[in-house]
Design a protein around this motif. Structure first.
Motif, PDB file in Angstrom:
ATOM      1  N   SER A 260       4.581   2.143   1.772  1.00 34.02           N
ATOM      2  CA  SER A 260       5.659   2.646   0.915  1.00 34.02           C
ATOM      3  C   SER A 260       6.167   3.990   1.408  1.00 34.02           C
TER       4      SER A 260
ATOM      5  N   SER B 102       2.249   0.511  -6.864  1.00 36.85           N
ATOM      6  CA  SER B 102       0.888   0.675  -6.399  1.00 36.85           C
ATOM      7  C   SER B 102       0.075   1.579  -7.325  1.00 36.85           C
TER       8      SER B 102
ATOM      9  N   ARG C 225      -4.091  -0.191 -11.172  1.00 40.40           N
ATOM     10  CA  ARG C 225      -5.462   0.206 -11.476  1.00 40.40           C
ATOM     11  C   ARG C 225      -5.709   0.085 -12.903  1.00 40.40           C
TER      12      ARG C 225
ATOM     13  N   THR D 282       0.822  -1.191   0.000  1.00 39.77           N
ATOM     14  CA  THR D 282       0.000   0.000   0.000  1.00 39.77           C
ATOM     15  C   THR D 282       0.866   1.254   0.000  1.00 39.77           C
ATOM     16  N   LYS D 283       0.220   2.345  -0.340  1.00 35.66           N
ATOM     17  CA  LYS D 283       0.959   3.607  -0.396  1.00 35.66           C
ATOM     18  C   LYS D 283       1.442   4.050   0.980  1.00 35.66           C
TER      19      LYS D 283
END
Length: 68
Positions: free
Chosen positions: A6, A64, A68, A2-3
């Motif tokens: 990170s 990440s 999408r 996940t951001k």
């Protein structure tokens, strides 16, 4: 990754790099460099850990955004 994780790795890596730089320029590292020719193990480990954590965080941020 996940951001948030990170970002935490990037910040933690930068902090480790800072403390590694401080340890590299310390008196104990100067003494170790005088006798062995290389800085203290603590300084080296902090710098290597900082580089690894920062690169892992940057890689996690880059990956990440692509999923999408």
């Amino acid at each position: 990754m996940t951001k948030a994780i990170s970002l935490a790795l990037i910040v933690g890596g930068i902090v480790l790099l800072y403390f590694g730089g401080q340890a590299f320029n310390s008196v104990s590292s100067d003494v170790a460099r005088f006798f062995t020719g290389s800085p203290s193990n603590k300084a080296i480990m902090l710098i290597v850990g900082g580089v690894v954590a920062t690169l892992a965080g940057i890689t996690g941020m880059a990956l990440s955004g692509r999923k999408r």
